[in-house]
Scaffold this active site. Structure first.
Site, PDB file in Angstrom:
ATOM      1  N   HIS A 148       6.681  -7.698  -1.466  1.00  0.00           N
ATOM      2  CA  HIS A 148       5.605  -8.184  -2.341  1.00  0.00           C
ATOM      3  C   HIS A 148       5.195  -7.150  -3.379  1.00  0.00           C
ATOM      4  CE1 HIS A 148       4.401 -11.133   1.114  1.00  0.00           C
ATOM      5  NE2 HIS A 148       5.470 -11.531   0.445  1.00  0.00           N
ATOM      6  N   GLU A 193      -3.366 -10.711  18.117  1.00  0.00           N
ATOM      7  CA  GLU A 193      -3.630 -12.163  18.145  1.00  0.00           C
ATOM      8  C   GLU A 193      -2.317 -12.945  18.199  1.00  0.00           C
ATOM      9  OE1 GLU A 193      -7.522 -11.642  15.219  1.00  0.00           O
ATOM     10  OE2 GLU A 193      -6.010 -13.163  14.727  1.00  0.00           O
ATOM     11  N   CYS A 235       2.773  -1.280 -26.093  1.00  0.00           N
ATOM     12  CA  CYS A 235       3.197  -2.396 -26.975  1.00  0.00           C
ATOM     13  C   CYS A 235       2.032  -3.328 -27.260  1.00  0.00           C
ATOM     14  CB  CYS A 235       4.353  -3.174 -26.317  1.00  0.00           C
ATOM     15  SG  CYS A 235       3.797  -4.369 -25.086  1.00  0.00           S
ATOM     16  N   CYS A 284       3.744  -4.372 -17.618  1.00  0.00           N
ATOM     17  CA  CYS A 284       3.307  -5.024 -18.860  1.00  0.00           C
ATOM     18  C   CYS A 284       3.758  -6.486 -18.873  1.00  0.00           C
ATOM     19  CB  CYS A 284       3.909  -4.285 -20.070  1.00  0.00           C
ATOM     20  SG  CYS A 284       3.548  -5.123 -21.615  1.00  0.00           S
ATOM     21  N   GLY A 336       2.127  -6.837  13.008  1.00  0.00           N
ATOM     22  CA  GLY A 336       0.901  -6.865  12.203  1.00  0.00           C
ATOM     23  C   GLY A 336       0.915  -7.886  11.100  1.00  0.00           C
ATOM     24  N   ASP A 338       0.800  -1.238   0.000  1.00  0.00           N
ATOM     25  CA  ASP A 338       0.000   0.000   0.000  1.00  0.00           C
ATOM     26  C   ASP A 338       0.827   1.280   0.000  1.00  0.00           C
ATOM     27  OD1 ASP A 338      -0.869  -0.753   3.477  1.00  0.00           O
ATOM     28  OD2 ASP A 338       0.885   0.303   2.691  1.00  0.00           O
TER      29      ASP A 338
HETATM   30  C1  BV8 Z   1       6.895 -18.270  -3.323  1.00  0.00           C
HETATM   31  C2  BV8 Z   1       0.863  -9.472  -2.628  1.00  0.00           C
HETATM   32  C3  BV8 Z   1       8.183 -19.756  -4.643  1.00  0.00           C
HETATM   33  C4  BV8 Z   1      -0.298  -9.457  -3.528  1.00  0.00           C
HETATM   34  C5  BV8 Z   1       0.935 -11.506  -1.308  1.00  0.00           C
HETATM   35  C6  BV8 Z   1       3.237 -24.302   2.175  1.00  0.00           C
HETATM   36  C7  BV8 Z   1       4.238 -24.001   3.102  1.00  0.00           C
HETATM   37  C8  BV8 Z   1       5.084 -22.905   2.923  1.00  0.00           C
HETATM   38  C9  BV8 Z   1       4.928 -22.086   1.816  1.00  0.00           C
HETATM   39  C10 BV8 Z   1       3.933 -22.375   0.920  1.00  0.00           C
HETATM   40  C11 BV8 Z   1       3.089 -23.478   1.076  1.00  0.00           C
HETATM   41  N1  BV8 Z   1       2.221 -23.483   0.043  1.00  0.00           N
HETATM   42  C12 BV8 Z   1       2.492 -22.443  -0.778  1.00  0.00           C
HETATM   43  C13 BV8 Z   1       3.537 -21.784  -0.266  1.00  0.00           C
HETATM   44  C14 BV8 Z   1       4.184 -20.600  -0.800  1.00  0.00           C
HETATM   45  C15 BV8 Z   1       3.336 -19.363  -0.539  1.00  0.00           C
HETATM   46  C16 BV8 Z   1       2.856 -19.297   0.886  1.00  0.00           C
HETATM   47  O1  BV8 Z   1       3.604 -18.982   1.781  1.00  0.00           O
HETATM   48  N2  BV8 Z   1       1.550 -19.606   1.057  1.00  0.00           N
HETATM   49  C17 BV8 Z   1       0.960 -19.565   2.387  1.00  0.00           C
HETATM   50  C18 BV8 Z   1      -0.504 -19.108   2.282  1.00  0.00           C
HETATM   51  C19 BV8 Z   1       1.076 -20.950   3.004  1.00  0.00           C
HETATM   52  N3  BV8 Z   1       4.230 -18.252  -0.792  1.00  0.00           N
HETATM   53  C20 BV8 Z   1       4.350 -17.806  -2.047  1.00  0.00           C
HETATM   54  O2  BV8 Z   1       3.708 -18.241  -2.988  1.00  0.00           O
HETATM   55  C21 BV8 Z   1       5.396 -16.740  -2.260  1.00  0.00           C
HETATM   56  N4  BV8 Z   1       6.219 -17.134  -3.349  1.00  0.00           N
HETATM   57  O3  BV8 Z   1       6.953 -19.009  -2.382  1.00  0.00           O
HETATM   58  O4  BV8 Z   1       7.499 -18.522  -4.530  1.00  0.00           O
HETATM   59  C22 BV8 Z   1       9.003 -19.599  -5.857  1.00  0.00           C
HETATM   60  C23 BV8 Z   1      10.388 -19.504  -5.738  1.00  0.00           C
HETATM   61  C24 BV8 Z   1      11.131 -19.413  -6.884  1.00  0.00           C
HETATM   62  C25 BV8 Z   1      10.536 -19.371  -8.149  1.00  0.00           C
HETATM   63  C26 BV8 Z   1       9.124 -19.425  -8.243  1.00  0.00           C
HETATM   64  C27 BV8 Z   1       8.352 -19.543  -7.098  1.00  0.00           C
HETATM   65  C28 BV8 Z   1       4.736 -15.415  -2.627  1.00  0.00           C
HETATM   66  C29 BV8 Z   1       4.001 -14.876  -1.432  1.00  0.00           C
HETATM   67  C30 BV8 Z   1       3.512 -13.461  -1.743  1.00  0.00           C
HETATM   68  C31 BV8 Z   1       2.047 -13.515  -2.101  1.00  0.00           C
HETATM   69  N5  BV8 Z   1       1.554 -12.145  -2.235  1.00  0.00           N
HETATM   70  N6  BV8 Z   1       0.498 -10.259  -1.471  1.00  0.00           N
HETATM   71  C32 BV8 Z   1      -1.394  -8.585  -2.969  1.00  0.00           C
HETATM   72  O5  BV8 Z   1      -1.213  -7.947  -1.908  1.00  0.00           O
HETATM   73  O6  BV8 Z   1      -2.439  -8.565  -3.602  1.00  0.00           O
HETATM   74  S1  BV8 Z   1       0.710 -12.256   0.185  1.00  0.00           S
HETATM   75  C33 BV8 Z   1      -0.364 -11.421   1.193  1.00  0.00           C
HETATM   76  O7  BV8 Z   1      -0.273 -12.071   2.481  1.00  0.00           O
HETATM   77  C34 BV8 Z   1       0.014  -9.961   1.493  1.00  0.00           C
HETATM   78  O8  BV8 Z   1       1.254  -9.571   0.938  1.00  0.00           O
HETATM   79  C35 BV8 Z   1       0.157  -9.970   2.999  1.00  0.00           C
HETATM   80  O9  BV8 Z   1       1.017  -9.020   3.437  1.00  0.00           O
HETATM   81  C36 BV8 Z   1       0.681 -11.326   3.180  1.00  0.00           C
HETATM   82  C37 BV8 Z   1       0.779 -11.819   4.569  1.00  0.00           C
HETATM   83  O10 BV8 Z   1      -0.437 -11.534   5.197  1.00  0.00           O
HETATM   84  P1  BV8 Z   1      -0.352 -10.520   6.449  1.00  0.00           P
HETATM   85  O11 BV8 Z   1       0.289  -9.246   5.987  1.00  0.00           O
HETATM   86  O12 BV8 Z   1       0.289 -11.212   7.592  1.00  0.00           O
HETATM   87  O13 BV8 Z   1      -1.863 -10.211   6.680  1.00  0.00           O
HETATM   88  P2  BV8 Z   1      -2.907 -11.147   7.456  1.00  0.00           P
HETATM   89  O14 BV8 Z   1      -4.270 -10.622   7.162  1.00  0.00           O
HETATM   90  O15 BV8 Z   1      -2.616 -12.583   7.173  1.00  0.00           O
HETATM   91  O16 BV8 Z   1      -2.576 -10.904   8.994  1.00  0.00           O
HETATM   92  C38 BV8 Z   1      -2.773  -9.610   9.545  1.00  0.00           C
HETATM   93  C39 BV8 Z   1      -2.290  -9.701  10.980  1.00  0.00           C
HETATM   94  O17 BV8 Z   1      -2.392  -8.403  11.548  1.00  0.00           O
HETATM   95  C40 BV8 Z   1      -3.129 -10.628  11.832  1.00  0.00           C
HETATM   96  O18 BV8 Z   1      -2.252 -11.507  12.536  1.00  0.00           O
HETATM   97  C41 BV8 Z   1      -3.866  -9.701  12.793  1.00  0.00           C
HETATM   98  O19 BV8 Z   1      -3.998 -10.267  14.086  1.00  0.00           O
HETATM   99  C42 BV8 Z   1      -2.923  -8.529  12.847  1.00  0.00           C
HETATM  100  N7  BV8 Z   1      -3.576  -7.248  13.167  1.00  0.00           N
HETATM  101  C43 BV8 Z   1      -4.849  -6.851  12.897  1.00  0.00           C
HETATM  102  N8  BV8 Z   1      -5.019  -5.588  13.367  1.00  0.00           N
HETATM  103  C44 BV8 Z   1      -3.842  -5.193  13.902  1.00  0.00           C
HETATM  104  C45 BV8 Z   1      -2.917  -6.240  13.768  1.00  0.00           C
HETATM  105  N9  BV8 Z   1      -1.651  -6.156  14.214  1.00  0.00           N
HETATM  106  C46 BV8 Z   1      -1.274  -4.999  14.807  1.00  0.00           C
HETATM  107  N10 BV8 Z   1      -2.109  -3.948  14.971  1.00  0.00           N
HETATM  108  C47 BV8 Z   1      -3.387  -4.000  14.532  1.00  0.00           C
HETATM  109  N11 BV8 Z   1      -4.201  -2.953  14.707  1.00  0.00           N
HETATM  110 ZN    ZN Z   2       4.502  -3.568 -23.045  1.00  0.00          ZN
END
Ligand code: BV8
Ligand code: ZN
Length: 248
Positions: free
Chosen positions: A118, A215, A150, A126, A187, A103
């Protein structure tokens, strides 16, 4: 385990502080988190839409979701949690802010050293020629499917599930993990890898690790201090105490 007061005195002496943030730090700016109650969008989950497959299958739907999020973010302001981290950067000799958020609110609140693991939601890229356009200062283009000069389709400049993180960003994050004395995880649900592995890496390299999250998460039990509070007022309190110690 360490107490909050011990954390403050460690911070006052710290040479190098690294911070990992997730969507929770932007929650108090009114931006829905991914996995919180408001994390759903219509009947979809982030994991359904933030993937190359979803974009191939239905680019219009994926763009609708990103435009919906861009509008919320454009109307949002950094909150005192973002501001406190920008202030902390000015109070310690070396400071690196590693964010999973797309963001741009850390930069808007004045943080200088921000690593976007991320990508950034306002960058269009593109799929054919790789050209990037920053849309942050512009109104959303009306077209459902924005195209590059393009002729290629633009996609959001973020990292989707199954996609590799930008190597340069990841290397800078690993370097910060290697060198830091104190590592904050703020967070984030610590579920998405490789970002979620950073706090444990920092701990294994001898850093003190601190979590701020209302949490419990899978890493909470391994933290030196896990503060079960929201980010904004906790970070304001930590920075106020740090300034008091430094002034004394
Ligand atoms: C990759 C961008 C390989 C897009 C995002 C099994 C085991 C391990 C890994 C994997 C698996 N299966 C698949 C995987 C890989 C996967 C992964 O980890 N999956 C998870 C779901 C298991 N990872 C990937 O695919 C990554 N790439 O591994 O590539 C590779 C290597 C080489 C070549 C090719 C491939 C890519 C991951 C990135 C994905 N993109 N976002 C977009 O934003 O649209 S991820 C998305 O989740 C966001 O980026 C976000 O930031 C991220 C994590 O979530 P959080 O930020 O933690 O948010 P969440 O809602 O979950 O939690 C919020 C927290 O805040 C809560 O705990 C809450 O209590 C707390 N909170 C609430 N209010 C407050 C607060 N805290 C403080 N104050 C408050 N007021
Ligand atoms: Zn282009």
């Amino acid at each position: 385990m360490i107490t909050l007061d011990q954390l403050i005195s460690l911070l006052a002496k710290a040479r190098y502080v690294a911070v990992l943030t997730g969507s929770g730090i932007s929650a108090e700016s009114g931006i829905p988190t991914f996995r919180g109650a408001d994390g759903l969008w219509k009947q979809y989950r982030a994991e359904d839409l933030a993937t190359p497959e979803a974009f191939r299958r239905d680019p219009t739907l994926v763009w609708e979701w990103y435009r919906f999020r861009r509008d919320i973010i454009r109307k949002a302001e950094p909150n005192p949690g973002h501001d406190a981290l920008a202030e902390m950067e000015r109070l310690v000799p070396n400071f690196v802010l590693i964010t999973q958020n797309v963001d741009g609110l850390h930069q808007r609140s004045g943080s200088k050293t921000v690593i976007e693991l991320h990508g950034n939601i306002f960058i269009d890229r593109c799929v054919e020629c790789g050209r990037e356009v920053d849309r942050s200062g512009q109104p959303e283009p009306e077209t459902a499917l924005p195209r590059c000069e393009c002729g290629g389709l633009f996609r959001p400049g973020v990292v989707w599930f199954g996609e590799a993180l930008p190597a340069e960003a990841l290397n800078r994050a690993w370097d910060a993990v290697d060198q830091c004395d104190i590592f904050f995880s703020i967070g984030t649900s610590a579920l998405v890898y490789p970002a979620a592995g950073l706090p444990d890496m920092a701990r294994q390299r001898g850093a003190k690790v601190v979590e701020i999250n209302p949490e419990k998460t899978p890493i909470s039990s391994r933290m030196d201090l896990s503060i079960r509070e929201s980010a904004a007022h906790t970070l304001q309190e930590i920075v106020a105490k740090l300034k008091a110690v430094k002034a004394s």
